[in-house]
Scaffold this motif. Structure first.
Motif, mmCIF file in Angstrom:
data_model
loop_
_atom_site.group_PDB
_atom_site.id
_atom_site.type_symbol
_atom_site.label_atom_id
_atom_site.label_comp_id
_atom_site.label_asym_id
_atom_site.label_seq_id
_atom_site.Cartn_x
_atom_site.Cartn_y
_atom_site.Cartn_z
ATOM 1 N N ASP A 160 0.827 -1.214 0.000
ATOM 2 C CA ASP A 160 0.000 0.000 0.000
ATOM 3 C C ASP A 160 0.857 1.258 0.000
ATOM 4 O OD1 ASP A 160 -2.210 -1.581 0.022
ATOM 5 O OD2 ASP A 160 -2.893 -1.040 2.035
ATOM 6 N N TRP A 161 1.976 1.207 0.729
ATOM 7 C CA TRP A 161 2.789 2.410 0.890
ATOM 8 C C TRP A 161 3.809 2.614 -0.228
ATOM 9 C CZ3 TRP A 161 2.371 6.462 4.132
ATOM 10 C CH2 TRP A 161 1.483 6.345 5.189
ATOM 11 N N ALA A 162 4.120 1.549 -0.955
ATOM 12 C CA ALA A 162 5.161 1.658 -1.983
ATOM 13 C C ALA A 162 4.887 2.770 -2.992
ATOM 14 C CB ALA A 162 5.345 0.316 -2.685
ATOM 15 N N PRO A 163 3.658 2.890 -3.560
ATOM 16 C CA PRO A 163 3.430 3.978 -4.530
ATOM 17 C C PRO A 163 3.571 5.365 -3.894
ATOM 18 C CG PRO A 163 1.666 2.328 -4.632
ATOM 19 C CD PRO A 163 2.469 2.034 -3.415
ATOM 20 N N ARG A 164 3.202 5.489 -2.617
ATOM 21 C CA ARG A 164 3.330 6.791 -1.960
ATOM 22 C C ARG A 164 4.790 7.159 -1.725
ATOM 23 N NH1 ARG A 164 -1.629 3.884 -1.651
ATOM 24 N NH2 ARG A 164 -3.306 5.359 -1.116
ATOM 25 N N LEU A 165 5.602 6.157 -1.392
ATOM 26 C CA LEU A 165 6.993 6.429 -1.056
ATOM 27 C C LEU A 165 7.864 6.659 -2.283
ATOM 28 C CD1 LEU A 165 7.498 3.935 1.903
ATOM 29 C CD2 LEU A 165 6.880 6.347 1.953
ATOM 30 N N LYS A 166 7.282 6.538 -3.478
ATOM 31 C CA LYS A 166 8.021 6.923 -4.678
ATOM 32 C C LYS A 166 8.189 8.433 -4.751
ATOM 33 C CE LYS A 166 6.638 2.958 -7.529
ATOM 34 N NZ LYS A 166 5.905 2.528 -8.740
ATOM 35 N N ASP A 167 7.283 9.159 -4.097
ATOM 36 C CA ASP A 167 7.385 10.619 -4.038
ATOM 37 C C ASP A 167 8.368 11.017 -2.948
ATOM 38 O OD1 ASP A 167 5.449 10.937 -6.019
ATOM 39 O OD2 ASP A 167 3.814 10.831 -4.548
ATOM 40 N N PRO A 168 8.937 12.205 -3.042
ATOM 41 C CA PRO A 168 9.799 12.698 -1.952
ATOM 42 C C PRO A 168 9.007 12.788 -0.655
ATOM 43 C CG PRO A 168 10.057 14.045 -3.932
ATOM 44 C CD PRO A 168 8.886 13.138 -4.185
ATOM 45 N N ILE A 169 9.720 12.651 0.450
ATOM 46 C CA ILE A 169 9.043 12.660 1.748
ATOM 47 C C ILE A 169 8.334 13.982 1.997
ATOM 48 C CG2 ILE A 169 11.057 13.482 3.014
ATOM 49 C CD1 ILE A 169 8.395 10.892 4.162
ATOM 50 N N ASP A 170 8.875 15.079 1.436
ATOM 51 C CA ASP A 170 8.199 16.374 1.600
ATOM 52 C C ASP A 170 6.826 16.366 0.931
ATOM 53 O OD1 ASP A 170 10.261 17.421 3.070
ATOM 54 O OD2 ASP A 170 11.244 18.395 1.368
ATOM 55 N N THR A 171 6.707 15.629 -0.171
ATOM 56 C CA THR A 171 5.401 15.519 -0.835
ATOM 57 C C THR A 171 4.426 14.741 0.035
ATOM 58 O OG1 THR A 171 6.465 15.560 -3.010
ATOM 59 C CG2 THR A 171 4.219 14.706 -2.908
ATOM 60 N N VAL A 172 4.904 13.684 0.672
ATOM 61 C CA VAL A 172 4.057 12.903 1.571
ATOM 62 C C VAL A 172 3.623 13.765 2.758
ATOM 63 C CG1 VAL A 172 3.896 10.799 2.952
ATOM 64 C CG2 VAL A 172 5.235 10.798 0.847
ATOM 65 N N TYR A 173 4.568 14.553 3.290
ATOM 66 C CA TYR A 173 4.212 15.478 4.369
ATOM 67 C C TYR A 173 3.106 16.431 3.909
ATOM 68 C CZ TYR A 173 8.497 14.186 6.962
ATOM 69 O OH TYR A 173 9.466 13.518 7.653
ATOM 70 N N ASN A 174 3.249 16.930 2.690
ATOM 71 C CA ASN A 174 2.286 17.902 2.165
ATOM 72 C C ASN A 174 0.881 17.294 2.073
ATOM 73 O OD1 ASN A 174 1.752 20.571 0.826
ATOM 74 N ND2 ASN A 174 1.189 19.228 -0.858
ATOM 75 N N TYR A 175 0.810 16.019 1.649
ATOM 76 C CA TYR A 175 -0.487 15.353 1.600
ATOM 77 C C TYR A 175 -1.115 15.285 2.993
ATOM 78 C CZ TYR A 175 0.814 13.713 -3.092
ATOM 79 O OH TYR A 175 1.174 13.642 -4.408
ATOM 80 N N ALA A 176 -0.301 14.917 3.974
ATOM 81 C CA ALA A 176 -0.823 14.785 5.336
ATOM 82 C C ALA A 176 -1.239 16.137 5.913
ATOM 83 C CB ALA A 176 0.228 14.131 6.234
ATOM 84 N N LEU A 177 -0.482 17.186 5.590
ATOM 85 C CA LEU A 177 -0.777 18.509 6.151
ATOM 86 C C LEU A 177 -1.967 19.174 5.483
ATOM 87 C CD1 LEU A 177 2.869 19.873 6.505
ATOM 88 C CD2 LEU A 177 1.335 19.256 8.372
#
Length: 300
Positions: free
Chosen positions: A252-269
């Protein structure tokens, strides 16, 4: 041979006056008669009752409505048919999105073979395109009413299920569940209610100041992330609700972790898809990022 002289029809002043009066009076009389006829004819066209008291009241009625109920009054449960009509028929009446069509024995046969308890559990927790409880909340329809709707649909598809036992009006604390009740469905309902409660209480929990009043050292960031996950994020990420990447599931997380961690942070924020900004809480940006790190770490 001479022709007869042509004479005018109006030969006297009286005839002229009569002709002028008739020229005005006859059209006026025709108009008055037509207006009287139209006004007294039964009107059946659209919009003819738009000035009626009922229509005016409907137009000026406030959008929001307040319903006051006595919390201590005995609950009047909806029947299975009523719940089906209000909630389930949206998909099951036509078989939309792969839902077993109401009254279609072929569609319901594989479901019926799983047993009533499994069907009830699926209705409470959701499956495939069907959201938990058909998209309603426990405040809208109780577990018992959902079970009635399941039995109603399944029985019209060829089953012979008994209705689930009606809950006691005021069950004593610590009382055992009624005989024959579906414990797995109750557990799932409890988890769903806990998830809803976690989301509802997330802002207050997240806003609570840290013990000691001082800034937490960086060594405690992982603990802050874990705490926020347990308070807010697990409501969806623990079970993968609404497409949320499931906690600890690498696929589940593999496609999300292809993005930079800052992008993942941005989704959460700032939110993405069905996930609201900060999971619906008012936690600090640092705590939200710590929760992301906690979930990412569990998926690696």
């Amino acid at each position: 041979m001479s022709e007869a002289p042509h004479g005018a029809p109006i030969k006297t002043p009286g005839q002229l006056i009569a002709a002028i009066i008739a020229g005005f009076a006859v059209p006026i009389a025709i108009i008055v008669l037509l207006a009287y006829y139209v006004d007294n004819t039964t009107r059946t066209g659209a919009g003819t009752d738009e000035l009626s008291s009922a229509a005016v009241s409907a137009r000026i009625a406030p959008i929001a409505q307040v319903t006051i109920r006595d919390a201590n009054a005995p609950r009047a449960y909806k029947t299975g048919e009523q719940v089906f009509q209000a909630v389930c028929s949206a998909c099951h009446a036509s078989g939309a999105a792969g839902a077993p069509k109401f009254g279609n024995a072929a569609d319901w046969a594989p479901r019926i073979s799983q047993g009533f308890d499994t069907l009830w559990h699926t209705a409470l927790t959701g499956k495939g395109a069907m959201p938990a409880r058909g998209g309603t909340s426990p405040d809208d329809y109780s577990d018992y009413e959902i079970g009635l709707a399941v039995a109603y649909m399944a029985n019209h598809g060829g089953a012979q299920f008994q209705d689930p036992p009606q809950p006691a009006a005021n069950p004593p604390a610590g009382a055992a569940p009624a005989s024959g009740a579906d414990t797995s469905a109750q557990a799932a309902a409890t988890q769903a209610a806990a998830a809803i409660a976690a989301i509802a209480s997330a802002p207050q929990q997240a806003a609570a100041p840290a013990a000691g009043g001082g800034a937490q050292p960086s060594a405690d960031a992982s603990q802050a992330g874990k705490a926020l996950y347990q308070q807010v994020c697990q409501a969806c990420h623990a079970a993968g609700v609404l497409g949320a990447p499931k906690f600890g599931n690498k696929d589940d997380w593999a496609p999300r972790l292809k993005d930079p961690i800052d992008t993942v942070y941005n989704y959460a924020l700032h939110g993405k898809g069905a996930m609201p900004p900060k999971g619906g809480s008012n936690a600090s940006d640092a705590d939200v990022k710590a929760a992301v790190d906690y979930m990412v770490g569990a998926a690696r």
